[in-house]
Design a protein around this motif. Structure first.
Motif, PDB file in Angstrom:
ATOM      1  N   VAL A   6     -62.237  -4.289   9.625  1.00  0.00           N
ATOM      2  CA  VAL A   6     -62.641  -2.941  10.016  1.00  0.00           C
ATOM      3  C   VAL A   6     -61.418  -2.026  10.085  1.00  0.00           C
ATOM      4  O   VAL A   6     -61.470  -0.879   9.623  1.00  0.00           O
ATOM      5  CB  VAL A   6     -63.391  -2.972  11.368  1.00  0.00           C
ATOM      6  CG1 VAL A   6     -63.572  -1.578  11.932  1.00  0.00           C
ATOM      7  CG2 VAL A   6     -64.731  -3.648  11.200  1.00  0.00           C
ATOM      8  N   ASN A   7     -60.327  -2.524  10.643  1.00  0.00           N
ATOM      9  CA  ASN A   7     -59.109  -1.720  10.705  1.00  0.00           C
ATOM     10  C   ASN A   7     -58.631  -1.337   9.315  1.00  0.00           C
ATOM     11  O   ASN A   7     -58.240  -0.191   9.086  1.00  0.00           O
ATOM     12  CB  ASN A   7     -57.997  -2.474  11.442  1.00  0.00           C
ATOM     13  CG  ASN A   7     -58.212  -2.479  12.928  1.00  0.00           C
ATOM     14  OD1 ASN A   7     -58.947  -1.661  13.465  1.00  0.00           O
ATOM     15  ND2 ASN A   7     -57.577  -3.408  13.600  1.00  0.00           N
ATOM     16  N   VAL A   8     -58.645  -2.266   8.397  1.00  0.00           N
ATOM     17  CA  VAL A   8     -58.151  -1.994   7.051  1.00  0.00           C
ATOM     18  C   VAL A   8     -59.084  -1.057   6.298  1.00  0.00           C
ATOM     19  O   VAL A   8     -58.635  -0.117   5.643  1.00  0.00           O
ATOM     20  CB  VAL A   8     -57.943  -3.314   6.274  1.00  0.00           C
ATOM     21  CG1 VAL A   8     -57.663  -3.055   4.813  1.00  0.00           C
ATOM     22  CG2 VAL A   8     -56.814  -4.114   6.897  1.00  0.00           C
ATOM     23  N   LEU A   9     -60.383  -1.287   6.386  1.00  0.00           N
ATOM     24  CA  LEU A   9     -61.340  -0.509   5.599  1.00  0.00           C
ATOM     25  C   LEU A   9     -61.673   0.852   6.191  1.00  0.00           C
ATOM     26  O   LEU A   9     -62.104   1.745   5.457  1.00  0.00           O
ATOM     27  CB  LEU A   9     -62.632  -1.302   5.402  1.00  0.00           C
ATOM     28  CG  LEU A   9     -62.510  -2.562   4.543  1.00  0.00           C
ATOM     29  CD1 LEU A   9     -63.849  -3.277   4.482  1.00  0.00           C
ATOM     30  CD2 LEU A   9     -62.021  -2.215   3.154  1.00  0.00           C
ATOM     31  N   VAL A  10     -61.502   1.027   7.484  1.00  0.00           N
ATOM     32  CA  VAL A  10     -61.902   2.279   8.120  1.00  0.00           C
ATOM     33  C   VAL A  10     -60.705   3.063   8.653  1.00  0.00           C
ATOM     34  O   VAL A  10     -60.527   4.246   8.322  1.00  0.00           O
ATOM     35  CB  VAL A  10     -62.915   2.007   9.262  1.00  0.00           C
ATOM     36  CG1 VAL A  10     -63.251   3.284  10.001  1.00  0.00           C
ATOM     37  CG2 VAL A  10     -64.173   1.374   8.700  1.00  0.00           C
ATOM     38  N   LEU A  11     -59.897   2.437   9.466  1.00  0.00           N
ATOM     39  CA  LEU A  11     -58.848   3.177  10.163  1.00  0.00           C
ATOM     40  C   LEU A  11     -57.696   3.593   9.248  1.00  0.00           C
ATOM     41  O   LEU A  11     -57.145   4.685   9.420  1.00  0.00           O
ATOM     42  CB  LEU A  11     -58.327   2.349  11.339  1.00  0.00           C
ATOM     43  CG  LEU A  11     -59.358   2.070  12.429  1.00  0.00           C
ATOM     44  CD1 LEU A  11     -58.756   1.217  13.527  1.00  0.00           C
ATOM     45  CD2 LEU A  11     -59.910   3.352  12.994  1.00  0.00           C
ATOM     46  N   ILE A  12     -57.332   2.764   8.304  1.00  0.00           N
ATOM     47  CA  ILE A  12     -56.236   3.138   7.404  1.00  0.00           C
ATOM     48  C   ILE A  12     -56.616   4.335   6.536  1.00  0.00           C
ATOM     49  O   ILE A  12     -55.824   5.283   6.423  1.00  0.00           O
ATOM     50  CB  ILE A  12     -55.759   1.923   6.581  1.00  0.00           C
ATOM     51  CG1 ILE A  12     -55.038   0.953   7.515  1.00  0.00           C
ATOM     52  CG2 ILE A  12     -54.841   2.348   5.436  1.00  0.00           C
ATOM     53  CD1 ILE A  12     -54.571  -0.315   6.870  1.00  0.00           C
ATOM     54  N   ILE A  14     -58.701   6.695   7.282  1.00  0.00           N
ATOM     55  CA  ILE A  14     -58.733   7.855   8.185  1.00  0.00           C
ATOM     56  C   ILE A  14     -57.316   8.322   8.491  1.00  0.00           C
ATOM     57  O   ILE A  14     -57.037   9.529   8.516  1.00  0.00           O
ATOM     58  CB  ILE A  14     -59.520   7.516   9.481  1.00  0.00           C
ATOM     59  CG1 ILE A  14     -61.009   7.397   9.165  1.00  0.00           C
ATOM     60  CG2 ILE A  14     -59.298   8.579  10.547  1.00  0.00           C
ATOM     61  CD1 ILE A  14     -61.841   6.927  10.330  1.00  0.00           C
ATOM     62  N   GLY A  15     -56.410   7.391   8.728  1.00  0.00           N
ATOM     63  CA  GLY A  15     -55.011   7.750   8.968  1.00  0.00           C
ATOM     64  C   GLY A  15     -54.395   8.448   7.772  1.00  0.00           C
ATOM     65  O   GLY A  15     -53.676   9.444   7.920  1.00  0.00           O
TER      66      GLY A  15
END
Length: 114
Positions: A6-12, A14-15
């Motif tokens: 989730v961090n790789v697919l969503v948050l990166i 967005i960042g």
């Protein structure tokens, strides 16, 4: 593992999007808080536009978290009440179990040969 995906697919992404927006919106913008005299420098703030975008995003996240926290308060209260009740019933059952064991150990069973 799922959290990492989730961090790789969503948050990166967005960042990366926020960095691109901040680089593209570096022009200074004046935020006038006096609607009757916008040229009044006492009630106006000049900053790059991306600062306002970030502040609006942060404010939205904080307000959303607070609203969620307060609307879920009744469920947290119910969970606390039910947890306290479960502890009470558990201790009650434990008390009855020890009492039953004490009674069973005191009881004298007749022998089958008599």
């Amino acid at each position: 593992m799922v959290k990492r995906v989730v961090n790789v697919l969503v948050l990166i992404p967005i960042g990366i999007l926020l960095i691109v927006l901040s680089v593209a919106n570096r022009q200074p913008v004046t935020l006038a808080l006096n609607p009757f005299r916008p040229e009044d420098s006492v009630l106006s703030v000049t900053a790059p536009f991306f600062v306002y975008l970030f502040l609006a995003t942060i404010l939205g996240l904080v307000l959303g978290a607070l609203i969620t926290w307060f609307t879920q308060g009744k469920y947290r209260k119910r969970a606390r009440i039910e947890a306290n009740e479960a502890v009470k019933w558990h201790s009650e059952a434990e008390k009855h179990r020890t009492r039953a064991e004490a009674i069973a150990s005191q009881a004298v069973l007749p022998s089958p040969g008599k």
